[in-house]
Structure formats: C-alpha cells, structure tokens
Design a protein around this motif. Structure first.
Motif, short mmCIF file in Angstrom:
data_model
loop_
_atom_site.label_atom_id
_atom_site.label_comp_id
_atom_site.label_asym_id
_atom_site.label_seq_id
_atom_site.Cartn_x
_atom_site.Cartn_y
_atom_site.Cartn_z
N PHE A 711 84.05 65.00 45.27
CA PHE A 711 83.61 64.91 43.93
C PHE A 711 84.89 65.15 43.02
CE2 PHE A 711 82.17 65.62 39.47
CZ PHE A 711 81.22 64.77 39.54
N ILE A 772 85.18 58.61 38.52
CA ILE A 772 85.06 59.78 39.07
C ILE A 772 84.70 59.56 40.51
CG2 ILE A 772 84.02 62.27 39.18
CD1 ILE A 772 86.03 62.21 37.12
N ASN A 774 82.76 60.31 43.72
CA ASN A 774 81.23 60.71 43.68
C ASN A 774 80.54 60.70 45.02
OD1 ASN A 774 78.53 62.29 43.60
ND2 ASN A 774 78.26 61.16 41.55
N TYR A 776 77.84 62.70 45.84
CA TYR A 776 76.64 63.28 45.98
C TYR A 776 75.52 62.73 46.86
CZ TYR A 776 72.93 66.20 43.58
OH TYR A 776 71.84 66.91 43.65
N LEU A 792 85.10 70.01 45.40
CA LEU A 792 84.81 69.52 43.98
C LEU A 792 86.21 69.76 43.23
CD1 LEU A 792 81.41 71.00 43.36
CD2 LEU A 792 82.08 69.00 44.57
N ILE A 805 78.30 71.05 37.30
CA ILE A 805 78.76 70.18 38.66
C ILE A 805 78.55 71.15 39.51
CG2 ILE A 805 80.45 68.96 39.91
CD1 ILE A 805 81.39 68.11 36.86
N PHE A 809 75.95 70.72 42.82
CA PHE A 809 76.24 70.66 44.34
C PHE A 809 75.90 71.66 45.34
CE2 PHE A 809 78.65 66.94 42.84
CZ PHE A 809 79.02 66.33 44.09
N SER A 826 68.75 62.55 45.94
CA SER A 826 69.82 62.88 45.10
C SER A 826 69.58 62.46 43.72
CB SER A 826 71.11 62.10 45.54
OG SER A 826 70.77 60.79 45.87
N MET A 830 72.12 62.96 40.58
CA MET A 830 72.65 61.94 40.04
C MET A 830 72.60 61.72 38.57
SD MET A 830 75.12 60.48 42.27
CE MET A 830 75.22 58.90 41.32
N LEU A 833 74.65 64.03 36.62
CA LEU A 833 76.12 63.79 36.78
C LEU A 833 76.43 62.66 35.86
CD1 LEU A 833 76.60 64.25 40.54
CD2 LEU A 833 77.48 65.68 38.83
N PHE A 841 81.04 56.01 38.51
CA PHE A 841 81.42 56.77 39.63
C PHE A 841 82.33 55.85 40.67
CE2 PHE A 841 77.99 59.76 38.25
CZ PHE A 841 78.78 60.80 37.67
N LYS A 843 82.56 55.56 45.29
CA LYS A 843 82.71 56.41 46.30
C LYS A 843 83.99 56.38 47.21
CE LYS A 843 77.82 55.14 46.86
NZ LYS A 843 77.33 56.76 46.34
#
Length: 851
Positions: A711, A772, A774, A776, A792, A805, A809, A826, A830, A833, A841, A843
């Motif tokens: 993250f 960002i 992410n 998560y 993170l 954050i 996590f 999640s 989510m 976040l 976000f 991945k």
C-alpha cells in the motif's frame, strides 16, 4: 607509469550503437572501436530489430577481422522462469566470441561471475551507479567496466576514476532519459511496458501541464512548451579531451533505435574529433562549423552538455518538441499558385525534407524540383530566394527547418554500402627468392608477421618476367578483406617468373592466416553444465538453510518520513517502522538526532525499526552520509539500515563491516539469484521489486525476510531535473525561488491525470503515480504465499491518514494471521480507504506483471 597515467594516455574507445546489421556496418565502417548491440532476448531495446544468432556470428566475424569489439546487451531484469534460456544464451555468446556482456541485474552478474567468469561483464547505466562507492561494489561483483549514470558530473567522474581500477564508460551523444536509469517505473505502471525489461514506451516525451492543487495551469503566461519531461539530446563532442584527461575509457553513443545513416554520421564525426585531440590548442574546437552542422542535421532535439558541468535546469530541456527539430533553413518569402518562395539561410537540394513552423502547427514536405525564377536548378544556396512546389498552408515570415538532408544521408549510406568497405588496415609485403627455388612472401600487418611460400619453384621467364608493378597489381587485389597493400619490396632474380595463380594463392593464404583470431580459452559444455548444477545446488542449500530462520510472525512494515507520522504509526499499532528515506522539502523530515531518539523509543516499545537511506546520493552526499554513519556508530546501539543503492552498502561497510542492514526495492530484486546475493551479503531482509506479479512473488516468498509493497505511493521516477524550479523558479541552485514548497504541484498528462511532484532537500524531483497502490483486498492471498512482511509506504501522508491506514491493515493482518476472523472480508476497510483517496487505487503489477 602509474595506473592513472595509463588511463589518461591510452586511446579512448569510441563505442557505437547498432539495432540492425546495417547500423552495425555503418558503425564499423565509420570508425567505431567497439559496437554494442542486442540479441533477440534479454535486451533493453526490445523494439529494435536486434540480432539473431546467425547475424550475431556474422557481425562478430566482420568486427573482429577489423579489430573492433562487440558487446552484447543483457541489460534487463530477468525473471526466474527465464533463467534456463538465459544460461543457454550466455554460453552461446561466450562460445561465438562476444567480447563482453552489458548487465543490469545483480543476480545475473553474480551468476556469470560464478558459472562463466571467462565472460567479461560491463555494468549497465541501468544499475544506477554514480559514485566511487557504487563502483567499488561493482568491482566486488566481478565487473570489468562501469557505465556511469548520465547524471554524473565531470568532477565526480574524476573522483571515481582516481579511485578505481575499473574501466569507466560514459554517454557522450544522443537521447537522454529525464530520470535515473534503472529507477524509472513510469512506463511500467502507466502502460505495463517496463524500462527495466526493455520495453519503455517513453511517456516522458508526451505532453504535460504543470498544475497546482486547484488544477490551474501554472505556465499559461510563460508558455515554455508542453513537453515538460523531454530533454534535449546530449552532445559532448567538444569535451572529449577533458574526458580523456579525467580517465574515462569508453565514449558511448546512444542510438540502438536510430537508423544506420544516423549511426554512420555521428560515429564519423566523433572519430574525426578524436583524431584531433592531440593537436588541439586550448579553446579551439574539435569539430568544424560544418561538422557541427552535420551533427545537428542528422538528428537533434537541440543539444545539451547534460550534467557534465552543472544542472542546467530549463536549458537541459526541449519543451517545444520531443523529436527531431532539424536545422534552420530560412523563412517563407511568399506563396502564390502552388509555388512557395523561400529565403534560404542554408543549402537546399531535391530530396531534402523540410518542415514549416506556422501559427497553426508544423507541416512537413519532401522537396521535388527547385526553381530560381523560371529556371530549374539542382540546388539553392545560402542567401538565395528559390521556389518549390507547395500546396499547403504557410504565411510570409514562417520559419522553415530542414529535417532531412538528402546529400548527407547519401554520404552516410555510401560509407557502409556492400562492396564499398573502407575499414582496412595497411599491409607491407616482401617477396623474395631465386630461380629454381620457392618464393617466400613475408607479410607485415602492424606488429604481426606471416610467411608463406609458393607451391612451385620460380623459373626464367620466356615472355613476361615478374615486375614490381605486376606483383603489386596482383598482390593488391585484396577485395572485401580488411586489408590494403601499402608497401611492396621485390627482392627476386632479374627475369624471374611465377604463374599468376601462384601469386594469388600466396596472397590468399597470407590473408587467411592474418584473419585467424587467437582462440580464447574454451569452456566445454559438460563443464559448463557442471558449474550450473553446482550453482543451483548452492542456491537450493541457501534457500533451505534460510528456511530455518523464517520469522514465525508476519509483520506490517510502515515507512514514514517525519517524527509526527512515526508517532501516528506507533499509536495505530505498528510493530515495525522504517524512518528516513528522502527528505521532502514540503515537510521537515528527520534530523540525525531525531533518528537516534526514534530508535531508542522504538527499542523500548519493542518495535522493529530501520533507517531507510535515500535511493540516490551523489559523491558529496555520500561523504555526508559517511559522516552521519560514523556518528551513528558511536550510539549506544547501532541502528539497522535499509540501503537503497550499491554505493550505500559500501559506505556502511567502510564504517562497520558487520553493520546490520536490509535492502530496499530500488535495488530491483526481481529473481532468486539477486535475492540470494543480498542475503549472502548479510542482508536481514529484502524488499522485492514492485514489478513482480503474484506468481513470481509466491515463488520468492519461499525465502525469509521478504518484504512486499502492499500500500502507498508508487514513485514513478527520480530526476536531477526539477520541472517546478526550472519553469517557475529559474535554474536549480542559482535562481530557484523555492516555489516547490509554497504549494503542492502536479504534472497533468494528456488524459488529465495529475501526477504528484515532490522535491527533496537536494532539489531532485520525485514523480508519483496518480493512483495509490492498494493490495488490501489481496491480503488473504498474500498471507497464503508466506510473505514475511508487507509494507505500507506512507512517506507523503498526513499523521491522520497514517493512523487510519495502519490501523486498518494491522487489524486485517492480525485477523488473517491469528485466524480470529476466518471469514474476514475487505469491503468495510476498502470503503474507509476509498474515502481517504478519491483518485482511486491500483493493484500495480500484482496481477498483470510486466512485458
């Protein structure tokens, strides 16, 4: 003679690029001492034509016959599943006589040093080495040569050259990357095409706007141009004497994507400049005005000396266009009924390509016929007004540039045309003998001598005796061989005769012997196989041995950049923190004393803490870090370090060879070989490359101490160039008004995505991804992989963001690890976040990987 004198007096190597066989011949025929090129695999210019195995053999033969070296690029990060192909490829390269390979991957370099030390290795500029400390580590890795980062200044080059036995190579001409090579992830994360894997899409050449938080274009009034990340082309043709004095060994021309005519022209001009170094008087140019014009004409985005003298700020950049701008040709005089009049400031010929710079944009045409008044002419000269056929849009006063010079291109093509080869060495021949004996022919080429004899004996001529002229004519028929007959001494009886077939055979045998290359020590395939098996066994044993020390409790690692966010992370439950890293000008960062007290506080709380070092340091900044580490070594307990480049590893060891350390992701750990290498060096943990996908990560998770970015901000590039200071505040270090600290800045691309810009205390620009990272939602999968630590990366977040954050996590990770909530989902996290980061976000490469 000492080592430095040897470096300064030996000839400079002119190293040429070749993306095709034609470009290769162009390089050799125009005076290159060495050529670098790529095979069909493992090359950092994957979109060049490159060389298959047969072409590579042909090129090697052609080069070695002309005393030219060939270096093959294997300068990408190599995935574990590619290693068998790599092993076969390396053996093939050695077997056919490649002079060296150019490498980026630390694991690959360690592999070659272990299983094929007979193969010479050069460290690519992709290894991001710009200090004597970094070069020192390259020595330990077994490299013979280091290609320095383009950001290295002349003064720094000299410091490095004075302290290393390694050969140093620097770029002297061609395209510049705006960011540090090997540290750029922009193409990778925007489009999945990784510069570290040879497929860079060059997003830096696209258009950008500099905007603030209110999304206002800050350059509307100044209008410097829209290509805010596009540098000019490097040109150090007039600095060659200084480079030699510094102790540089090899001068590298960029351009494996360029056409053969470009290679021919640039190498010819640099060869001419090199030939004049010894006779150069102080202040006199190495290239004539006409030669400099040819350099401009063949391709330029305007020229720059890069970072050789100083950081040039805006003068480094080609804001108005990212491609060839050509040379000034003149202006439009008038336009009427399909004919356009041009007032010329340079010569114009049929076949030339020209471009009009109008108020509506640019329009290019190829010249057909040229008229002077009503008379068709073959050229137009400086000062003349000529007419051309033209049906486009142009206005009197519009500037006109020549983008292609037909005569220059033809001159270049002739230089490497089949059957017109000019790269030849002189031969001196002595032919001697008497009637009734075999004639003896001694052939001298440089310091090499060969002797051959006629098959039959010489006889008294009945009609045509052997004369000097006739012998010179026959023995001088050297065709496409790399030789020409310079001198002939004929010492035979008067009236002697030898059949022409005998003379031709003697010439053939002599050439054949001269072309014999001294064979390098061979490595038998079965022995190579045994070496590979030993290497694999060592790696398996190391992996198994490391398993016994695997951490039982996976951790969350939180990277922060100031004391306030450190406290927020601890309050949210962080049990492992990374402090330091880059010191942003937008926040106060950590002082050395605060690093000391933070370590003490963390130790009392049972929190694992590491001091992250910056990813880029120059020579002076390395000296400053060395001073800080000497002070830290006197603390009650030395802090654990996280090194971000090879030089920092050596700086740390200079203070204490046993200093505990980890390795950050900027060292591009992409495979088991590089992971094992750093663990063998003593690393307690390794953060993996963010370009790996989940299958590769699962494979590497078998090793302990593996950390994964899960993250936070993804840094796209780091650059010595600062677009904020260059456009709004003048040159770095001279007129910069500190505009970067007054408000946040972003680079907006053509898709209206806004990339955050941060500037560090050394005024380097760090460009971050819009979205960002992410993972998560993937925490369950990451847990099943067996990853030791997830990170993170919260170095730009506020204390409040950090706290929320980290808490999210920690709760999720604890639930997964302790099995408290087997049905953990999640969705709630989510949503929380998403409320913090409305831009969304990514991945990253977790699922898509890189090309």
């Amino acid at each position: 003679m000492n080592e430095l004198e040897t470096k300064n007096t030996r000839p400079l190597e002119l190293l040429a690029p070749a993306g095709s066989y034609e470009a290769f011949k162009a390089a050799v025929e125009n005076g290159a001492d060495a050529v670098y090129l790529g095979g069909k695999s493992f090359s950092a210019r994957a979109s060049a034509a490159n060389f298959d195995s047969e072409e590579l053999k042909k090129a090697l033969c052609y080069a070695h016959e002309r005393h030219v070296k060939v270096y093959v690029t294997v300068n990408i990060l190599v995935a574990d599943q590619e290693f068998q192909e790599l092993l076969d490829y390396l053996f093939a390269l050695h077997e056919i006589g490649v002079d060296a390979v150019i490498l980026q991957d630390v694991g690959v370099s360690d592999l070659i040093h272990t299983i094929l030390p007979e193969l010479e290795t050069h460290a690519s500029t992709q290894m991001t080495v710009n200090t004597s400390w970094g070069v020192q580590h390259l020595e330990k890795l077994g490299f013979c040569r280091a290609v320095l980062a383009r950001e290295t200044s002349a003064a720094e080059m000299k410091m490095i050259a004075d302290q290393t036995p390694l050969e140093l190579e620097v770029f002297v001409h061609g395209a510049l990357c705006i960011g540090y090579s090997g540290q750029c992830l922009m193409s990778s994360f925007i489009g999945g095409r990784s510069g570290n894997r040879g497929t860079c899409a060059q997003p830096c050449r696209m258009t950008y706007q500099l905007v603030n938080e209110e999304k206002e274009n800050l350059l509307t009034q100044k209008k410097p141009g829209d290509h805010l990340l596009s540098p000019r082309d490097l040109n150090l043709a007039e600095e060659l004497a200084e480079l030699k004095k510094i102790g540089i060994r090899s001068l590298k021309v960029e351009g494996r994507m360029k056409r053969p005519e470009y290679v021919a022209t640039v190498i010819r001009l640099y060869r001419q400049a090199l030939s004049r170094i010894e006779d150069q008087t102080e202040g006199s140019p190495l290239l004539t005005k006409e030669e400099h014009q040819e350099l401009l004409q063949v391709f330029n985005r305007d020229f720059t000396s890069g970072y050789f003298r100083d950081n040039l700020g805006a003068e480094l950049m080609s804001y108005s266009r990212p491609n060839n701008r050509g040379t000034r040709l003149g202006r439009v005089a008038r336009l009427d009924s399909g004919r356009l009049s041009l007032k010329l400031e340079a010569a114009l010929h049929p076949g030339d390509g020209i471009e009009f710079w109008t108020g509506r944009g640019r329009e290019g045409v190829t010249i057909g016929k040229i008229w002077s008044g009503e008379t068709e002419v073959t050229e137009g000269l400086h000062g003349e007004t000529v007419q051309i056929e033209f049906f486009g849009m142009a206005q009197p006063g519009d500037r006109v540039f020549k983008t292609n010079d037909a005569l220059l291109m033809e001159k270049a093509r002739v230089s490497f045309q089949e059957g017109r080869e000019q790269r030849k060495r002189p031969l001196s021949i002595r032919l001697a003998g008497h009637v009734g004996e075999k004639l003896r022919m001694d052939v001298l080429e440089s310091e090499r001598r060969v002797t051959v004899y006629s098959v039959g004996v010489a006889q008294i001529a009945l009609k045509r005796p052997l004369t000097w002229d006739y012998a010179f004519q026959q023995l001088g028929r050297l065709g496409t061989t790399p030789f020409w007959l310079d001198k002939l001494e004929l010492d035979v009886d008067e009236g002697i005769m030898l059949p022409v077939s005998e003379l031709n055979e003697m010439r053939r045998l002599a050439v054949e012997e001269l072309l014999l290359v001294t064979p390098r020590p061979k490595v038998e395939r079965h022995e190579y196989g045994q070496r590979i098996e030993r290497w694999k066994q060592r790696q398996a044993e190391e992996r198994a041995g490391q398993q016994t020390i695997r951490s039982a409790n996976p951790q969350i690692s939180v990277a922060v950049s100031d004391p306030e966010t450190l406290q927020a992370a601890i309050q949210a439950g962080a049990k492992r923190v990374l402090i330091g890293g880059e010191h942003w000008r937008s926040r106060r960062g950590f002082s050395l004393e605060e690093i000391r007290t933070s370590f003490e506080s963390c130790r009392k709380l049972g929190i694992d803490c590491a001091w992250r070092l910056p990813r880029i340091l120059n020579q002076d900044q390395s000296a400053s870090l060395l001073s800080d580490l000497k002070k830290a070594a006197r603390w009650a307990k030395k802090p654990k370090l996280m090194v971000s480049n090879l030089g920092e590893l050596e700086i740390m060891r200079a203070v204490d060879a046993d200093w505990p350390f980890e390795v950050d992701y900027s060292l591009n750990i992409f495979n088991e070989a590089s992971l094992a290498y750093f663990l063998r060096q003593g690393a307690k943990g390794v953060t993996l490359s963010p370009e790996l996908h989940h299958e590769q990560l699962a494979h590497l998770a078998k090793w302990p101490g593996v950390e994964l970015l899960a993250f936070g901000d993804l840094e796209m590039m780091v650059s010595e160039y600062c677009p904020v200071g260059a456009t709004l505040g003048g040159k770095k270090g001279q007129h910069c008004a500190g505009t970067c600290v007054q408000e946040p800045h972003f680079l907006r691309d053509r898709m209206r995505y806004d990339f955050p810009v941060e500037t560090d205390q050394e005024c380097r620009m760090h460009l971050f991804n819009v979205k960002i990272l992410n993972l998560y939602e993937e925490l369950g999968q990451i847990k099943r992989m067996g990853i030791s630590t997830i990170r993170l990366q919260l170095t730009r977040q506020t204390p409040g963001q950090v706290q929320r954050i980290v808490r999210l996590f920690v709760e999720a990770w604890d639930s997964l690890n302790e099995g408290k909530r087997a049905s953990w989902t999640s969705e709630e996290g989510m949503a929380d976040l998403a409320s913090l980061f409305p831009d969304g976000f990514t991945k990253g490469h977790f699922f898509r990987g890189v090309l």
